[in-house]
Design a protein around this motif. Structure first.
Motif, PDB file in Angstrom:
ATOM      1  N   SER A 288      46.180  10.808  31.335  1.00 14.95           N
ATOM      2  CA  SER A 288      47.541  10.705  31.877  1.00 14.95           C
ATOM      3  C   SER A 288      47.725   9.365  32.573  1.00 14.95           C
ATOM      4  CB  SER A 288      47.831  11.856  32.847  1.00 14.95           C
ATOM      5  OG  SER A 288      46.988  11.780  33.965  1.00 14.95           O
ATOM      6  N   LEU A 289      48.980   9.022  32.775  1.00 15.49           N
ATOM      7  CA  LEU A 289      49.332   7.804  33.483  1.00 15.49           C
ATOM      8  C   LEU A 289      49.473   8.163  34.958  1.00 15.49           C
ATOM      9  CD1 LEU A 289      49.974   4.836  32.893  1.00 15.49           C
ATOM     10  CD2 LEU A 289      52.379   5.475  32.778  1.00 15.49           C
ATOM     11  N   LEU A 290      48.757   7.459  35.821  1.00 14.00           N
ATOM     12  CA  LEU A 290      48.724   7.777  37.245  1.00 14.00           C
ATOM     13  C   LEU A 290      49.305   6.628  38.058  1.00 14.00           C
ATOM     14  CD1 LEU A 290      47.673   9.604  39.616  1.00 14.00           C
ATOM     15  CD2 LEU A 290      45.592   8.208  39.534  1.00 14.00           C
TER      16      LEU A 290
ATOM     17  N   VAL B 267      39.087   5.479  34.979  1.00 10.04           N
ATOM     18  CA  VAL B 267      40.176   4.564  34.663  1.00 10.04           C
ATOM     19  C   VAL B 267      39.898   3.982  33.281  1.00 10.04           C
ATOM     20  CG1 VAL B 267      41.349   2.423  35.297  1.00 10.04           C
ATOM     21  CG2 VAL B 267      40.592   4.017  37.082  1.00 10.04           C
ATOM     22  N   LEU B 268      40.825   4.212  32.354  1.00 10.97           N
ATOM     23  CA  LEU B 268      40.694   3.675  31.010  1.00 10.97           C
ATOM     24  C   LEU B 268      41.401   2.337  30.876  1.00 10.97           C
ATOM     25  CD1 LEU B 268      41.381   6.937  28.991  1.00 10.97           C
ATOM     26  CD2 LEU B 268      39.173   5.967  29.653  1.00 10.97           C
ATOM     27  N   GLU B 269      42.491   2.188  31.650  1.00  9.80           N
ATOM     28  CA  GLU B 269      43.297   0.980  31.552  1.00  9.80           C
ATOM     29  C   GLU B 269      44.138   0.832  32.807  1.00  9.80           C
ATOM     30  OE1 GLU B 269      47.006  -0.445  28.713  1.00  9.80           O
ATOM     31  OE2 GLU B 269      45.605   1.056  27.951  1.00  9.80           O
ATOM     32  N   ALA B 270      44.269  -0.392  33.276  1.00 14.16           N
ATOM     33  CA  ALA B 270      45.203  -0.703  34.366  1.00 14.16           C
ATOM     34  C   ALA B 270      46.401  -1.380  33.709  1.00 14.16           C
ATOM     35  CB  ALA B 270      44.563  -1.613  35.392  1.00 14.16           C
TER      36      ALA B 270
ATOM     37  N   PRO C  78      49.842  -5.825  36.458  1.00 18.19           N
ATOM     38  CA  PRO C  78      49.187  -7.140  36.441  1.00 18.19           C
ATOM     39  C   PRO C  78      47.967  -7.190  37.366  1.00 18.19           C
ATOM     40  CG  PRO C  78      51.267  -7.232  37.656  1.00 18.19           C
ATOM     41  CD  PRO C  78      51.175  -5.873  37.041  1.00 18.19           C
ATOM     42  N   GLY C  79      46.896  -7.800  36.897  1.00 18.19           N
ATOM     43  CA  GLY C  79      45.709  -7.986  37.727  1.00 18.19           C
ATOM     44  C   GLY C  79      45.000  -6.710  38.121  1.00 18.19           C
ATOM     45  N   GLY C  80      45.083  -5.671  37.309  1.00 19.58           N
ATOM     46  CA  GLY C  80      44.391  -4.415  37.606  1.00 19.58           C
ATOM     47  C   GLY C  80      45.134  -3.495  38.550  1.00 19.58           C
ATOM     48  N   THR C  81      46.436  -3.730  38.728  1.00 23.00           N
ATOM     49  CA  THR C  81      47.232  -2.886  39.620  1.00 23.00           C
ATOM     50  C   THR C  81      47.797  -1.681  38.875  1.00 23.00           C
ATOM     51  OG1 THR C  81      49.210  -4.221  39.223  1.00 23.00           O
ATOM     52  CG2 THR C  81      47.838  -4.833  41.109  1.00 23.00           C
ATOM     53  N   PRO C  82      48.249  -0.654  39.610  1.00 23.56           N
ATOM     54  CA  PRO C  82      48.817   0.539  38.984  1.00 23.56           C
ATOM     55  C   PRO C  82      50.065   0.202  38.167  1.00 23.56           C
ATOM     56  CG  PRO C  82      48.378   0.920  41.316  1.00 23.56           C
ATOM     57  CD  PRO C  82      48.193  -0.542  41.061  1.00 23.56           C
ATOM     58  N   PRO C  83      50.396   1.112  37.250  1.00 22.57           N
ATOM     59  CA  PRO C  83      49.801   2.433  37.009  1.00 22.57           C
ATOM     60  C   PRO C  83      48.499   2.330  36.225  1.00 22.57           C
ATOM     61  CG  PRO C  83      51.577   2.082  35.444  1.00 22.57           C
ATOM     62  CD  PRO C  83      51.553   0.883  36.357  1.00 22.57           C
ATOM     63  N   TYR C  84      47.703   3.424  36.305  1.00 21.96           N
ATOM     64  CA  TYR C  84      46.423   3.500  35.625  1.00 21.96           C
ATOM     65  C   TYR C  84      46.460   4.593  34.569  1.00 21.96           C
ATOM     66  CZ  TYR C  84      44.935   1.116  39.913  1.00 21.96           C
ATOM     67  OH  TYR C  84      44.823   0.256  40.965  1.00 21.96           O
TER      68      TYR C  84
END
Length: 89
Positions: free
Chosen positions: A52-54, A29-32, A35-41
């Motif tokens: 890619s965006l997951l 995971v490079l970035e969430a 908000p607050g670390g929720t998807p997308p990742y």
């Protein structure tokens, strides 16, 4: 292991294959982006190096970046199930 509600840079995400077949995929995971670390990742996949965006589904699990599973090497065929379940080779 973090729940699917939160992920942070450096965490590992493991996606199990669908019912039709396929293979386990894992990435960093490079970035969430939620908000607050929720998807997308934003994820860098270990098998291709692509980013890619997951939007993870129920077949995905996030492992804390400090856990043993997060530092495991790239999966090889046959080791996937052991690694995903934490079994020793």
């Amino acid at each position: 292991m973090a729940g699917m509600g939160a992920a942070h840079p450096g965490d590992r995400i493991i996606v199990q294959p669908g019912p039709v077949g396929g293979r386990v995929r894992d990435g960093e995971v490079l970035e969430a982006r939620g908000p607050g670390g929720t998807p997308p990742y934003l994820v860098r996949w270990s098998d291709t190096g692509r980013i890619s965006l997951l939007f993870p589904g129920p077949d995905a699990v996030v492992h804390d970046g400090t856990s043993r599973a997060a530092s495991a090497p790239v999966l090889t065929e046959g080791a996937e199930r052991r690694w995903a379940t934490g079994q020793q080779p």
